[in-house]
Enzyme design. Structure first.
Site, PDB file in Angstrom:
ATOM      1  N   ARG A 164      81.324 127.285 -55.470  1.00  0.00           N
ATOM      2  CA  ARG A 164      80.427 128.415 -55.718  1.00  0.00           C
ATOM      3  C   ARG A 164      80.419 129.368 -54.522  1.00  0.00           C
ATOM      4  O   ARG A 164      79.387 129.904 -54.126  1.00  0.00           O
ATOM      5  CB  ARG A 164      78.998 127.933 -56.014  1.00  0.00           C
ATOM      6  CG  ARG A 164      78.869 127.037 -57.220  1.00  0.00           C
ATOM      7  CD  ARG A 164      79.215 127.763 -58.515  1.00  0.00           C
ATOM      8  NE  ARG A 164      79.133 126.853 -59.640  1.00  0.00           N
ATOM      9  CZ  ARG A 164      80.125 126.068 -60.057  1.00  0.00           C
ATOM     10  NH1 ARG A 164      81.298 126.112 -59.445  1.00  0.00           N
ATOM     11  NH2 ARG A 164      79.979 125.258 -61.080  1.00  0.00           N
ATOM     12  N   SER A 237      71.996 128.079 -63.732  1.00  0.00           N
ATOM     13  CA  SER A 237      71.773 127.005 -62.753  1.00  0.00           C
ATOM     14  C   SER A 237      71.279 127.628 -61.448  1.00  0.00           C
ATOM     15  O   SER A 237      71.956 128.475 -60.861  1.00  0.00           O
ATOM     16  CB  SER A 237      73.069 126.238 -62.504  1.00  0.00           C
ATOM     17  OG  SER A 237      73.519 125.638 -63.692  1.00  0.00           O
ATOM     18  N   GLU A 333      71.654 128.872 -55.738  1.00  0.00           N
ATOM     19  CA  GLU A 333      72.941 129.447 -56.160  1.00  0.00           C
ATOM     20  C   GLU A 333      72.875 130.983 -56.236  1.00  0.00           C
ATOM     21  O   GLU A 333      73.815 131.659 -55.840  1.00  0.00           O
ATOM     22  CB  GLU A 333      73.361 128.861 -57.508  1.00  0.00           C
ATOM     23  CG  GLU A 333      74.818 129.004 -57.813  1.00  0.00           C
ATOM     24  CD  GLU A 333      75.263 128.161 -58.998  1.00  0.00           C
ATOM     25  OE1 GLU A 333      75.775 128.752 -59.962  1.00  0.00           O
ATOM     26  OE2 GLU A 333      75.092 126.938 -58.972  1.00  0.00           O
TER      27      GLU A 333
END
Length: 337
Positions: A164, A237, A333
């Site tokens: 990520r 998420s 995130e």
């Protein structure tokens, strides 16, 4: 060049946070960037690049200029005996682009179906799902330096992808505007079905294994587990799955034999953040107008009326609970402007 003032960004972020931009423009042509840089007043402002707003936590007021990337277009650039090379404008909707590639008979992106956002945001975040990351099929990224107007192409290696993560989130954060992404989609189809949810879904549908069937399985599973931003505000998420060393993994597994984890390179393990949050008691729990989704503890939702401060308060409370119980710090995130 015409700029709008005091522009409402509420509908341009999937969390549905109320936010206003001091100045705003929709970028439909790269020539607009040159015009913006030529205006001394505009050039002196802080610039922010907005994609689909699906991985973003906005403040109530965004000072400076917000540039909404609306560069469109998708095409087959070329092919060889091993792959197709496909280009897409940064403003293209990611899911629509994935489905378009599958309709042309080009596989490779099916596991990334129904991920919200734009094509241009995909390499920044190195989006991933069900064992596939965008780095696995990315060939190059066209970008423009917001400081000096330099245009260059980043190779897959130069993007310095991580979990990520990419160069665009690290030392180069805020410097580059991505205008186009080129993908290398292999002629040889390899289906990534190593997740039980996908296997079960395909069996339930009695579908013959194919990229299209796998894409539909991914869509079905995601629709069951994740809330639609059009119905309830969310950014998907909200926390990264933490990566821990073997010693930490062993300690946690000794206390919680049911710990959900996956090997992540030699001597490392990736923990399921959703499992940690659930065990810490946050699944379906709210703190003011924000809460963790009742069907998937990893997803932070806006139940209505939440502001940036509410998101931060809940984020920090979840982090503190998981840290206290497991000794693991969760990392958000989304990007916080």
């Amino acid at each position: 060049m015409p700029l709008s003032h005091n522009t409402d960004l509420t509908s341009l972020n999937t969390l549905g946070l109320p936010a206003r931009a001091q100045y705003f423009c929709a970028l439909t042509d790269l020539a607009q960037l040159d015009a913006l840089r030529a205006d001394p007043e505009v050039a002196a402002l802080p610039w922010h690049v907005l994609g689909g707003g699906s991985n973003l936590v906005l403040p109530d007021e965004v000072p400076g200029l917000v540039i909404k990337v609306a560069l469109m277009g998708r095409t087959l650039m070329g092919e060889d005996e091993h792959a197709w090379y496909v280009s897409a404008g940064a403003g293209e909707n990611w899911h629509d682009f994935v489905q378009w590639t599958l309709a042309q008979g080009w596989s490779g992106l099916e596991n990334l179906s129904l991920i919200p956002g734009t094509v241009g945001a995909a390499p920044i975040q190195n989006i991933g799902a069900y064992g596939v990351e965008v780095k696995d099929v990315l060939y190059g990224v066209h970008a423009t330096d917001l400081k000096n107007g330099e245009r260059r192409i980043f190779s897959q290696c130069e993007c310095r992808f991580g979990y990520r993560d990419s160069v665009f989130k690290q030392e180069e954060a805020g410097r580059w505007l991505i205008s186009e992404v080129i993908f290398r989609l292999p002629r040889q189809t390899v289906l990534h079905t190593g997740y039980g949810d996908l296997v079960s879904e395909m069996q339930r549908a009695e579908a013959e294994p194919s990229p299209q069937a796998l894409a539909q399985a991914v869509i079905n599973v995601r629709q069951r587990k994740l809330p639609d931003p059009a119905v309830i505000g969310n950014a998907g998420s909200f926390f990264k799955n933490p990566v821990v060393d073997a010693a930490t993994h062993g300690r946690l597994q000794a206390h919680w034999p049911e710990l959900v984890s996956y090997p992540f390179g030699e001597g490392w393990f990736k923990l399921a953040a959703g499992w940690l949050i659930d065990k810490a008691g946050w699944k379906g729990k709210a703190l003011g107008p924000a809460g963790m989704y009742e069907k998937q503890a990893l997803v932070l939702v806006n139940h209505g009326g939440a502001h940036r401060a509410d998101i931060e308060r809940l984020c920090q409370a979840v982090q503190a609970s998981v840290q206290q119980q497991f000794g693991v710090m969760l990392e958000p995130e989304p990007v916080f402007w």
